[in-house]
Design an enzyme around this catalytic site. Structure first.
Site, PDB file in Angstrom:
ATOM      1  N   LYS A   1       0.858  -1.196   0.000  1.00 29.20           N
ATOM      2  CA  LYS A   1       0.000   0.000   0.000  1.00 29.20           C
ATOM      3  C   LYS A   1       0.888   1.238   0.000  1.00 29.20           C
ATOM      4  CE  LYS A   1      -4.286   1.369   2.359  1.00 29.20           C
ATOM      5  NZ  LYS A   1      -5.033   1.224   3.620  1.00 29.20           N
TER       6      LYS A   1
HETATM    7  O1  G3P Z   1      -7.581   2.394   5.406  1.00 25.91           O
HETATM    8  C1  G3P Z   1      -7.931   3.594   4.844  1.00 25.91           C
HETATM    9  C2  G3P Z   1      -9.301   4.115   5.220  1.00 25.91           C
HETATM   10  O2  G3P Z   1     -10.247   3.093   5.094  1.00 25.91           O
HETATM   11  C3  G3P Z   1      -9.376   4.871   6.497  1.00 25.91           C
HETATM   12  O3  G3P Z   1     -10.675   5.105   6.936  1.00 25.91           O
HETATM   13  O4  G3P Z   1     -12.271   5.804   8.665  1.00 25.91           O
HETATM   14  O5  G3P Z   1      -9.846   6.420   8.929  1.00 25.91           O
HETATM   15  O6  G3P Z   1     -11.249   7.537   7.211  1.00 25.91           O
HETATM   16  P1  G3P Z   1     -11.025   6.275   8.001  1.00 25.91           P
END
Ligand code: G3P
Length: 218
Positions: free
Chosen positions: A87
């Site tokens: 990633k």
């Molecule tokens: O892994 C990346 C993403 O899914 C993060 O989500 O909830 O931290 O905006 P969030």
């Protein structure tokens, strides 16, 4: 649409896997830190544990922000298990590293994508997955789902094989909207998956079926 779970919590991954509908896992440095997984050896060991629970792809994020560092880290991560997807952040070095790994046959996920232009660049670099962040766009009063539609249109126009991995999912309606707009994958917390099970009419209907069975069979 593939279902990935966005967590480093092993119990949540096991619960989603037990449902029989899990296709993979995504993690990020914040999620690893949330589980108290710190230090490179522990982080690598944790990825191994995740790979043992699921059959599908497991995204492991690099910390470096320069090309050489990303290549070194990514190669270490990819060597752990064929399930590992490197990633990479959506910055110039990340795109360069994405092309490098693509040419070597290593799977990639370009993360922190907030515009159609960024998604176009990730596809040009041959990314396996591109991760537009729906919830974080919604958080700043911008339509996250609209971005998915734009990326779908662009990828279909040119038959890009990069899969749209809708990320930053917060709730079940995000999941349904992603399916409606043609995301290839969605990744969200366990609650966004198990929440799909719930409907009060299902509970009411099941209670009545069971009560009627009991009345007729006593
Ligand atoms: O892994 C990346 C993403 O899914 C993060 O989500 O909830 O931290 O905006 P969030």
């Amino acid at each position: 649409m593939k279902f990935f779970i966005d967590t480093a919590n092993l119990d949540d991954i096991k619960e989603a896997q037990a449902l029989g509908i899990l296709d993979g896992v995504t993690t990020n440095p914040s999620l690893m830190n949330k589980e108290g997984i710190v230090g490179q050896a522990n982080i690598l060991d944790h990825y191994q544990k995740i790979c043992k629970i699921v059959d599908g792809d497991v995204s492991a994020e690099v910390i470096s922000t320069d090309f050489e560092g990303m290549v070194k880290e990514g190669e270490t991560l990819a060597a752990l298990n064929p399930q590992i997807v490197v990633k990479l952040p959506m910055i110039a070095a990340g795109i360069k590293a994405c092309k490098y790994f693509t040419d070597k046959g290593i799977k990639t996920n370009v993360t922190l994508v907030f515009s159609a232009g960024q998604a176009l660049l990730a596809a040009k670099a041959g990314a396996t997955y591109v991760s537009p962040f729906l919830g974080r766009l919604d958080d700043v009063s911008t339509d996250g789902i609209h971005l998915i539609s734009e990326i779908r249109l662009i990828y279909d126009n040119y038959s890009f094989e990069t899969q749209i991995l809708a990320a930053s999912i917060r709730h079940t309606m995000h999941v349904v909207d992603c399916a409606k707009t043609g995301s290839d994958v969605m990744t969200g917390p366990l609650s966004s998956i198990t929440g799909l099970l719930k409907h009060p009419l299902t509970d009411i209907g099941l209670a009545k079926f069971l009560a009627d069975y009991k009345n007729g069979n006593q």
